[in-house]
Design a protein around this motif. Structure first.
Motif, short mmCIF file in Angstrom:
data_model
loop_
_atom_site.label_atom_id
_atom_site.label_comp_id
_atom_site.label_asym_id
_atom_site.label_seq_id
_atom_site.Cartn_x
_atom_site.Cartn_y
_atom_site.Cartn_z
N LYS A 151 -5.42 6.39 -3.45
CA LYS A 151 -4.03 7.06 -4.02
C LYS A 151 -3.18 7.39 -3.10
CE LYS A 151 -2.79 10.72 -7.37
NZ LYS A 151 -1.76 10.01 -7.51
N TYR B 74 -0.20 9.67 -2.45
CA TYR B 74 0.15 11.06 -2.99
C TYR B 74 1.84 11.34 -2.47
CZ TYR B 74 -4.52 12.76 -4.07
OH TYR B 74 -5.71 12.71 -4.63
N ASP C 208 2.25 15.30 -6.53
CA ASP C 208 0.96 15.52 -6.96
C ASP C 208 0.34 16.40 -6.09
OD1 ASP C 208 1.22 12.93 -8.32
OD2 ASP C 208 1.26 11.64 -6.38
N ILE C 209 0.59 16.65 -4.81
CA ILE C 209 0.08 17.85 -4.08
C ILE C 209 0.27 19.04 -4.63
CG2 ILE C 209 0.00 18.80 -1.59
CD1 ILE C 209 0.92 15.97 -0.62
N GLU D 182 -1.94 19.46 -7.83
CA GLU D 182 -3.32 19.56 -7.38
C GLU D 182 -3.79 20.89 -6.90
OE1 GLU D 182 -6.01 17.35 -7.14
OE2 GLU D 182 -5.22 15.64 -7.78
N HIS E 110 -6.35 14.14 2.47
CA HIS E 110 -5.88 12.97 1.84
C HIS E 110 -4.83 12.10 2.60
CE1 HIS E 110 -7.47 15.73 -1.24
NE2 HIS E 110 -7.77 14.49 -1.67
N TYR F 249 -1.98 12.08 3.64
CA TYR F 249 -0.49 12.03 3.18
C TYR F 249 0.39 11.67 4.33
CZ TYR F 249 4.01 13.66 1.65
OH TYR F 249 5.20 13.62 1.20
#
Length: 88
Positions: free
Chosen positions: A7, A9, A13-14, A17, A50, A52
């Protein structure tokens, strides 16, 4: 063998979440602004976990700088006519 899609991000999105605002995420990334060290650490841990990467196109649009260089060439050019080009 199945490959899992990774995914991509966004700051939005971060923020969703972690339950913080987009501004908070932006401040944590840039290191500027007033946010707590705990929140900054949470955001940075999420980013690292993740993998990013900021969207360079979006960043360029926001800053009004792209650092792109264009080179226009005539349609019927011969590469050897231009001394600054190196042919491979």
């Amino acid at each position: 063998m199945e490959t899992e899609e990774k995914k991509i991000y966004t700051i939005e999105d971060i923020a969703r979440e972690l339950g913080v605002s987009k501004t908070t995420v932006s401040r944590a990334i840039s290191g500027k602004g007033r946010i707590s060290q705990a929140t900054r650490d949470r955001v940075r841990a999420f980013i690292k976990e993740h993998d990013y990467r900021p969207n360079v196109v979006a960043k360029g649009l926001a800053q009004r700088k792209t650092y792109n260089i264009a080179l226009l060439m005539p349609k019927d050019y011969v590469a050897t006519e231009f001394l600054f080009l190196k042919t491979v």
